[in-house]
Motif scaffolding. Sequence first.
Motif, PDB file in Angstrom:
ATOM      1  N   GLU A  55       0.824  -0.961  -0.287  1.00 39.52           N
ATOM      2  CA  GLU A  55       0.092  -0.243   0.311  1.00 39.52           C
ATOM      3  C   GLU A  55       1.298   1.208  -0.259  1.00 39.52           C
ATOM      4  O   GLU A  55       0.666   2.002   0.938  1.00 39.52           O
ATOM      5  CB  GLU A  55      -0.798  -0.123   0.814  1.00 39.52           C
ATOM      6  N   ILE A  56       1.858   0.972  -1.098  1.00 41.40           N
ATOM      7  CA  ILE A  56       2.862   2.348  -0.906  1.00 41.40           C
ATOM      8  C   ILE A  56       2.811   3.075  -2.723  1.00 41.40           C
ATOM      9  O   ILE A  56       2.557   2.208  -3.742  1.00 41.40           O
ATOM     10  CB  ILE A  56       4.435   1.954  -1.467  1.00 41.40           C
ATOM     11  N   PRO A  57       1.722   4.790  -2.221  1.00 40.09           N
ATOM     12  CA  PRO A  57       1.284   5.079  -3.735  1.00 40.09           C
ATOM     13  C   PRO A  57       2.781   5.400  -4.400  1.00 40.09           C
ATOM     14  O   PRO A  57       3.608   5.839  -3.502  1.00 40.09           O
ATOM     15  CB  PRO A  57       0.899   6.343  -2.764  1.00 40.09           C
ATOM     16  N   PHE A  58       1.391   4.863  -5.886  1.00 41.16           N
ATOM     17  CA  PHE A  58       3.067   5.334  -7.040  1.00 41.16           C
ATOM     18  C   PHE A  58       2.353   5.003  -8.684  1.00 41.16           C
ATOM     19  O   PHE A  58       0.927   5.405  -8.214  1.00 41.16           O
ATOM     20  CB  PHE A  58       4.217   3.654  -6.905  1.00 41.16           C
ATOM     21  N   GLU A  59       3.343   6.254  -8.952  1.00 39.91           N
ATOM     22  CA  GLU A  59       3.152   6.120 -10.302  1.00 39.91           C
ATOM     23  C   GLU A  59       4.017   5.322 -11.270  1.00 39.91           C
ATOM     24  O   GLU A  59       5.297   5.445 -11.075  1.00 39.91           O
ATOM     25  CB  GLU A  59       2.715   7.678 -10.894  1.00 39.91           C
ATOM     26  N   LYS A  60       2.957   4.244 -12.072  1.00 40.03           N
ATOM     27  CA  LYS A  60       4.292   3.525 -12.744  1.00 40.03           C
ATOM     28  C   LYS A  60       4.847   4.473 -14.121  1.00 40.03           C
ATOM     29  O   LYS A  60       3.392   5.030 -14.955  1.00 40.03           O
ATOM     30  CB  LYS A  60       4.050   2.485 -13.149  1.00 40.03           C
ATOM     31  N   GLU A  61       6.036   4.407 -14.799  1.00 35.44           N
ATOM     32  CA  GLU A  61       6.446   4.964 -15.649  1.00 35.44           C
ATOM     33  C   GLU A  61       5.220   6.470 -16.267  1.00 35.44           C
ATOM     34  O   GLU A  61       4.699   7.424 -17.411  1.00 35.44           O
ATOM     35  CB  GLU A  61       5.772   4.558 -17.392  1.00 35.44           C
TER      36      GLU A  61
END
Length: 148
Positions: A55-61
Amino acid sequence: MIFEKKELDHQVKEQLKEYTYDIVGVLFEVYKNLPCGFPEYVYQEALEVTFKEKEIPFEKESLFHPSFNGKVLKSYFKMDFMLPRPKGNIIIECKAVERLSDRERNQLFSYMVGTRFPIGILVNFSSYPTIQLEKYYFDRRDNTITSF
């Protein structure tokens, strides 16, 4: 590039390590389960799965359009991962190469300067016996990038 060898205050360095602790843990977890030898995109997908599980927020690419003379350019660069954080976003660049070189570092530094994000992590999953991990801090006050 504006990379400068300067010494960070011990307290600042410890705060940065604490700020990235959970992310570094994810990077080592992925390597533990997928040791060296896979292509970069496999590690990226494994990171995506693990970030979701933790549950670690991220945006890929994540795309970013740099600006020039006050105008946003049509050109863009694509960061492997951008992790939004309250005290400053973090960029992660994944590699699967024999050894990290200035080419990979300069790519990360360009992203950090272009986005003004304070923390960049460069990780090479093709090293043995453990990942090759480099963490950098971009100080906007004096436009320097320092490892920590």
